[in-house]
Design an enzyme around this catalytic site. Structure first.
Site, mmCIF file in Angstrom:
data_model
loop_
_atom_site.group_PDB
_atom_site.id
_atom_site.type_symbol
_atom_site.label_atom_id
_atom_site.label_comp_id
_atom_site.label_asym_id
_atom_site.label_seq_id
_atom_site.Cartn_x
_atom_site.Cartn_y
_atom_site.Cartn_z
ATOM 1 N N ARG A 79 73.946 -36.499 50.907
ATOM 2 C CA ARG A 79 72.982 -36.616 49.822
ATOM 3 C C ARG A 79 73.685 -37.260 48.641
ATOM 4 N NH1 ARG A 79 71.377 -30.344 49.225
ATOM 5 N NH2 ARG A 79 73.592 -30.385 48.672
ATOM 6 N N GLU A 128 66.677 -20.030 46.307
ATOM 7 C CA GLU A 128 66.490 -20.505 47.679
ATOM 8 C C GLU A 128 65.182 -20.009 48.290
ATOM 9 O OE1 GLU A 128 68.424 -22.584 49.464
ATOM 10 O OE2 GLU A 128 69.611 -22.873 47.647
ATOM 11 N N ARG A 146 70.118 -34.700 45.571
ATOM 12 C CA ARG A 146 70.400 -33.353 45.053
ATOM 13 C C ARG A 146 70.472 -33.463 43.539
ATOM 14 N NH1 ARG A 146 71.502 -28.893 43.031
ATOM 15 N NH2 ARG A 146 72.510 -27.175 44.141
#
Length: 275
Positions: free
Chosen positions: A178, A138, A130
């Site tokens: 992540r 998005e 990330r």
């Protein structure tokens, strides 16, 4: 024979039987003095030092991490990880195949050190990254609509990173397994300076493809200096109406940041989970 006169029978008996050596005793089988000679000590020390050095080198620099959860906390905020981008899940996250040591360690030219290309081979073998400090629009997820410029951000990041080697500076691991990291890439066709090291998050902000990460918790920039740098890049794009800021200039009341869009739609920031 008893001599002298005061000698006992026991003493005489002992003198008549010479002392024998136990040849089965390990102390008598080995010449321990040989181990203290320089001709033995020096090669032994050199070999031992070489083995320990090779182990330390592999553990600290050549050990490959298959996934984000395998990365040890010793790397957080201290070390970087080099890898090849295998997929881009969204406008602010992607996956890399860790290639410790890079080309110097044989990746890309040694036959047994090649990055897999199929989804089956890459499964559970990539690190989900990330990008720190940025929030991109998005795409459509789980039946929810896409945000304006979500597609453009994803396409730009894909073209910028896919199949390229990147260096990530890991800050921490998030709740979605992540790593949150600052990402750098070098590109041969980078004008005006080829192979210049570029901060991917910074470039996205300058082009108006993302905003500064504004969540109340979990924001990570890699330090105050980086946060100021990112906010300055966002201001640059916003002032010029670049990318997603075009809508902001036209209609501020209707404009939504990526964070506001996620809050309104209930969309979690988890990417697409691609391997």
């Amino acid at each position: 024979m008893r001599w002298p006169p005061w000698a006992s029978n026991t003493q005489a008996s002992n003198n008549d039987h010479p002392t024998t050596t136990n040849n089965n005793d390990p102390k008598n089988l080995l010449d321990w003095s040989a181990f203290t000679e320089l001709r033995t000590l020096i090669p032994t020390l050199v070999l031992t030092t070489g083995i320990l050095s090779a182990f330390t080198l592999h553990r600290n620099y050549l050990r490959r991490f298959p996934t984000a959860v395998n990365i040890t906390p010793a790397y957080y905020r201290r070390r970087s990880i080099l890898g090849k981008v295998t997929s881009v899940g969204d406008g602010d996250n992607f996956r890399i195949y860790h290639t410790p040591g890079g080309r110097l360690a044989g990746w890309g030219w040694v036959p047994w050190k090649k990055v897999p290309t199929t989804r089956k081979e890459l499964r559970d073998q990539t690190i989900h990254v990330r990008i720190a400090g940025v929030d991109a629009p998005e795409q459509a997820h789980f039946g929810r609509p896409a945000q304006p410029f979500g597609k453009e951000a994803h396409e730009w990041l894909t073209g910028y990173l896919i199949n390229r080697r990147v260096r990530i500076y890991v800050h921490r691991q998030d709740q979605y397994q992540r790593v949150v990291a600052t990402v750098f890439v070098r590109r041969a066709l980078d004008f005006p300076v080829p192979f210049r090291r570029r901060d991917v998050g910074y470039e996205m902000l300058r082009k108006g493809l993302a905003t500064v990460y504004e969540a109340k918790v979990g924001a990570e920039f890699g330090g105050e200096v980086m946060e100021k740098k990112y906010r300055s890049a966002e201001w640059w794009a916003k002032a010029r109406g670049l990318g997603l800021w075009k809508g902001f200039k036209k209609n501020r009341d209707a404009w939504e940041s990526p964070r506001e869009f996620k809050t309104r739609t209930g969309m979690e920031d988890v990417g697409d989970g691609k391997k």
